[in-house]
Design an enzyme around this catalytic site. Structure first.
Site, PDB file in Angstrom:
ATOM      1  N   LEU A 153       0.849  -1.202   0.000  1.00  0.00           N
ATOM      2  CA  LEU A 153       0.000   0.000   0.000  1.00  0.00           C
ATOM      3  C   LEU A 153       0.882   1.249   0.000  1.00  0.00           C
ATOM      4  CD1 LEU A 153      -3.187   0.511   0.202  1.00  0.00           C
ATOM      5  CD2 LEU A 153      -2.643   1.355   2.495  1.00  0.00           C
ATOM      6  N   ARG A 155       2.359   4.427  -2.986  1.00  0.00           N
ATOM      7  CA  ARG A 155       1.686   5.431  -3.837  1.00  0.00           C
ATOM      8  C   ARG A 155       0.628   4.784  -4.734  1.00  0.00           C
ATOM      9  NH1 ARG A 155       7.498   7.287  -4.097  1.00  0.00           N
ATOM     10  NH2 ARG A 155       7.630   5.311  -5.180  1.00  0.00           N
ATOM     11  N   ARG A 176       5.383  -3.951   5.173  1.00  0.00           N
ATOM     12  CA  ARG A 176       6.226  -4.277   6.332  1.00  0.00           C
ATOM     13  C   ARG A 176       5.877  -3.359   7.501  1.00  0.00           C
ATOM     14  NH1 ARG A 176      11.506  -3.981   2.791  1.00  0.00           N
ATOM     15  NH2 ARG A 176      10.247  -2.205   2.178  1.00  0.00           N
ATOM     16  N   ILE A 231       0.205  -6.303 -10.669  1.00  0.00           N
ATOM     17  CA  ILE A 231       0.533  -5.110 -11.456  1.00  0.00           C
ATOM     18  C   ILE A 231       1.912  -4.581 -11.012  1.00  0.00           C
ATOM     19  CG2 ILE A 231      -0.613  -3.494  -9.850  1.00  0.00           C
ATOM     20  CD1 ILE A 231      -1.317  -3.178 -13.518  1.00  0.00           C
ATOM     21  N   GLY A 232       2.540  -5.310 -10.060  1.00  0.00           N
ATOM     22  CA  GLY A 232       3.825  -4.859  -9.483  1.00  0.00           C
ATOM     23  C   GLY A 232       5.015  -5.388 -10.258  1.00  0.00           C
ATOM     24  N   ARG A 233       5.507  -6.582  -9.896  1.00  0.00           N
ATOM     25  CA  ARG A 233       6.628  -7.211 -10.587  1.00  0.00           C
ATOM     26  C   ARG A 233       6.375  -8.707 -10.701  1.00  0.00           C
ATOM     27  NH1 ARG A 233       7.928  -3.383 -12.719  1.00  0.00           N
ATOM     28  NH2 ARG A 233       9.862  -2.220 -12.729  1.00  0.00           N
ATOM     29  N   ASP A 257      -0.260  -8.370 -15.315  1.00  0.00           N
ATOM     30  CA  ASP A 257       0.340  -7.399 -16.253  1.00  0.00           C
ATOM     31  C   ASP A 257       1.856  -7.581 -16.304  1.00  0.00           C
ATOM     32  OD1 ASP A 257       0.276  -5.111 -18.018  1.00  0.00           O
ATOM     33  OD2 ASP A 257       1.055  -3.885 -16.368  1.00  0.00           O
ATOM     34  N   GLU A 262       9.848 -11.584 -18.653  1.00  0.00           N
ATOM     35  CA  GLU A 262       9.278 -10.795 -19.763  1.00  0.00           C
ATOM     36  C   GLU A 262      10.287 -10.652 -20.905  1.00  0.00           C
ATOM     37  OE1 GLU A 262       7.889  -7.120 -18.063  1.00  0.00           O
ATOM     38  OE2 GLU A 262       6.632  -8.185 -16.629  1.00  0.00           O
ATOM     39  N   HIS A 280       2.539  -6.026 -19.910  1.00  0.00           N
ATOM     40  CA  HIS A 280       3.169  -4.982 -19.084  1.00  0.00           C
ATOM     41  C   HIS A 280       2.814  -3.577 -19.607  1.00  0.00           C
ATOM     42  CE1 HIS A 280       6.748  -4.179 -16.175  1.00  0.00           C
ATOM     43  NE2 HIS A 280       5.861  -3.192 -16.123  1.00  0.00           N
ATOM     44  N   VAL A 281       1.527  -3.268 -19.566  1.00  0.00           N
ATOM     45  CA  VAL A 281       1.048  -1.983 -20.106  1.00  0.00           C
ATOM     46  C   VAL A 281       0.566  -1.034 -19.009  1.00  0.00           C
ATOM     47  CG1 VAL A 281       0.442  -2.899 -22.379  1.00  0.00           C
ATOM     48  CG2 VAL A 281      -1.275  -2.971 -20.543  1.00  0.00           C
ATOM     49  N   GLY A 282       0.880  -1.348 -17.757  1.00  0.00           N
ATOM     50  CA  GLY A 282       0.369  -0.549 -16.630  1.00  0.00           C
ATOM     51  C   GLY A 282       0.463   0.952 -16.829  1.00  0.00           C
TER      52      GLY A 282
HETATM   53  O1  A2R Z   1       6.971  -2.483   3.389  1.00  0.00           O
HETATM   54  P1  A2R Z   1       6.867  -0.985   3.409  1.00  0.00           P
HETATM   55  O2  A2R Z   1       6.246  -0.478   4.676  1.00  0.00           O
HETATM   56  O3  A2R Z   1       8.146  -0.312   2.997  1.00  0.00           O
HETATM   57  O4  A2R Z   1       5.771  -0.632   2.250  1.00  0.00           O
HETATM   58  C1  A2R Z   1       6.087  -0.686   0.869  1.00  0.00           C
HETATM   59  C2  A2R Z   1       5.680  -2.035   0.255  1.00  0.00           C
HETATM   60  N1  A2R Z   1       6.768  -3.039   0.305  1.00  0.00           N
HETATM   61  C3  A2R Z   1       6.650  -4.224   0.917  1.00  0.00           C
HETATM   62  N2  A2R Z   1       5.630  -4.774   1.586  1.00  0.00           N
HETATM   63  C4  A2R Z   1       5.853  -5.998   2.127  1.00  0.00           C
HETATM   64  N3  A2R Z   1       6.994  -6.698   2.005  1.00  0.00           N
HETATM   65  C5  A2R Z   1       8.049  -6.172   1.342  1.00  0.00           C
HETATM   66  N4  A2R Z   1       9.198  -6.862   1.247  1.00  0.00           N
HETATM   67  C6  A2R Z   1       7.895  -4.874   0.763  1.00  0.00           C
HETATM   68  N5  A2R Z   1       8.707  -4.064   0.043  1.00  0.00           N
HETATM   69  C7  A2R Z   1       8.006  -2.945  -0.226  1.00  0.00           C
HETATM   70  O5  A2R Z   1       5.410  -1.748  -1.138  1.00  0.00           O
HETATM   71  C8  A2R Z   1       5.189   0.274   0.100  1.00  0.00           C
HETATM   72  O6  A2R Z   1       3.947   0.437   0.734  1.00  0.00           O
HETATM   73  C9  A2R Z   1       4.969  -0.398  -1.243  1.00  0.00           C
HETATM   74  C10 A2R Z   1       5.740   0.273  -2.385  1.00  0.00           C
HETATM   75  O7  A2R Z   1       5.212   1.555  -2.521  1.00  0.00           O
HETATM   76  P2  A2R Z   1       6.020   2.764  -3.197  1.00  0.00           P
HETATM   77  O8  A2R Z   1       7.435   2.713  -2.787  1.00  0.00           O
HETATM   78  O9  A2R Z   1       5.219   4.010  -2.934  1.00  0.00           O
HETATM   79  O10 A2R Z   1       6.013   2.421  -4.740  1.00  0.00           O
HETATM   80  P3  A2R Z   1       4.898   2.678  -5.846  1.00  0.00           P
HETATM   81  O11 A2R Z   1       5.122   3.974  -6.516  1.00  0.00           O
HETATM   82  O12 A2R Z   1       3.544   2.429  -5.270  1.00  0.00           O
HETATM   83  O13 A2R Z   1       5.266   1.519  -6.877  1.00  0.00           O
HETATM   84  C11 A2R Z   1       5.207   0.141  -6.474  1.00  0.00           C
HETATM   85  C12 A2R Z   1       5.693  -0.818  -7.534  1.00  0.00           C
HETATM   86  C13 A2R Z   1       6.978  -0.431  -8.267  1.00  0.00           C
HETATM   87  O14 A2R Z   1       8.153  -0.690  -7.517  1.00  0.00           O
HETATM   88  C14 A2R Z   1       6.931  -1.269  -9.519  1.00  0.00           C
HETATM   89  O15 A2R Z   1       7.440  -2.555  -9.275  1.00  0.00           O
HETATM   90  C15 A2R Z   1       5.454  -1.341  -9.790  1.00  0.00           C
HETATM   91  O16 A2R Z   1       4.776  -0.927  -8.586  1.00  0.00           O
HETATM   92  O17 A2R Z   1       5.134  -0.473 -10.850  1.00  0.00           O
END
Ligand code: A2R
Length: 320
Positions: A153, A155, A176, A231-233, A257, A262, A280-282
């Site tokens: 959760l 951005r 986390r 939609i992540g990875r 996606d 890929e 992968h068109v997100g």
């Molecule tokens: O775990 P936290 O509190 O740092 O929250 C981040 C969460 N996150 C994880 N949750 C559980 N286990 C993990 N090992 C873990 N690593 C990260 O994912 C945070 O809430 C979320 C990532 O959010 P943002 O950094 O704001 O990235 P955004 O812009 O939402 O993009 C997410 C992903 C990209 O990295 C691309 O892979 C894809 O969406 O486009």
């Protein structure tokens, strides 16, 4: 004054190249007939790298460049760049957050609807001329009364949650750490979240800590009415476990996606007609890709002018 050298390992958008060429001497590695010879020639003087897509920028490449100061990555996910190494060696890594958030959230909701209501299969049915014989069968699943669990959760996850609220879905999440700015129910494990919901939306970055986090056990916890959206990875989902879970009814369906390798998609997924697979068109609209491209450029130009980029990643925070 001579322009500083910038390495572009893979092809990027024309608007990026055009703007960077006004400020840097851009070396296009993908165009070189002998890539190794080009690297030999420019490694000592390269100060910046611009990259994106599936191009890997690892420690082996960066350590060849003693003057390297910045790696500007196209995309919010930067798992192809060794940001930990960069952070330890005074090299900034930048990504393109925020400018793609709403686009990816739109795609995520579309993918969820397409999957729950089998809309791509229904469209294929119409085009195949089958409608005059009988209507498309009623779908076993619906968005009504679904409980949505968001894995990541951040951005984008929050932008998806805002949309899902408008669709009347019950929302909870696992990160986390608990987010302080939302009232959605928090689970402190992924298994806890998967057990509490029937719809799991994956929006976490690819990393060692998320590699194959969605495993057989998580899919079992999601259950037979379960829908998985990624939609992540691709690396976050164990694709072999997913194929098995879809075939044996452990979960109901999936909308993907992103994929582990890929642009290769396993035949086991292609064979299942009711699931939804996107290439992968997100973030892939002209509007949003231009905004991402501009941020790639602006990070580099700002760094060249002031020594500071605009959107450094967590591993390489701004230095004073
Ligand atoms: O775990 P936290 O509190 O740092 O929250 C981040 C969460 N996150 C994880 N949750 C559980 N286990 C993990 N090992 C873990 N690593 C990260 O994912 C945070 O809430 C979320 C990532 O959010 P943002 O950094 O704001 O990235 P955004 O812009 O939402 O993009 C997410 C992903 C990209 O990295 C691309 O892979 C894809 O969406 O486009």
């Amino acid at each position: 004054m001579a322009k500083p050298d910038l390495l572009m390992p893979g092809q990027m958008m024309g608007m990026i190249i055009d703007q960077l060429e006004t400020a840097f001497n851009v070396h296009k590695l993908w165009e070189a007939s002998d890539g190794e010879a080009l690297l030999e020639q420019v490694s000592d003087t390269v100060v910046a790298i611009a990259c994106g897509g599936h191009v890997t920028v690892d420690a082996a490449l960066m350590s060849r460049m003693p003057k390297l100061g910045i790696v500007s990555n196209f995309g919010v996910g930067y798992d192809t760049v060794d940001a930990a190494w960069a952070g330890q060696h005074g090299v900034y890594v930048t990504n393109t957050p925020n400018v793609l958030t709403e686009e990816v959230a739109d795609t995520a909701m579309a993918l969820l609807l397409m999957t729950a209501r089998e809309l791509p299969a229904a469209e294929r049915y119409l085009r195949a001329g089958k409608w005059p014989q009988r209507p498309y069968p009623l779908t076993k699943s619906t968005l009504r009364d679904r409980k949505l669990g968001i894995f990541g959760l951040g951005r984008i996850g929050k932008a998806i949650a805002r949309r899902a609220e408008a669709f009347g879905l019950d929302i909870s999440y696992y990160n986390r750490s608990k987010a302080s700015d939302v009232a959605y129910a928090y689970h402190d494990t992924l298994e806890g979240l998967a057990s509490a919901v029937d719809t799991l939306m994956v929006v976490v970055p690819g990393s060692e800590s998320t590699q194959h986090a969605v495993s057989t056990d998580i899919l079992k916890a999601l259950g037979p009415n379960g829908i998985l959206i990624n939609i992540g990875r691709g690396s976050v989902v164990d694709e072999n476990a997913l194929i098995k879970a879809l075939k044996d009814g452990t979960i109901h369906s999936a909308g993907l996606d992103v994929f582990e390798d890929e642009p290769n998609v396993p035949q086991g997924l292609l064979d299942i007609d009711r699931i939804v697979l996107l290439p992968h068109v997100g973030s892939a609209s002209v509007h949003t890709r231009n905004a991402m491209g501009q941020l790639v450029v602006d990070n580099l130009l700002n760094w060249k002018k002031t020594g500071k980029p605009l959107t450094p990643v967590n591993e390489t925070p701004l230095r004073s």
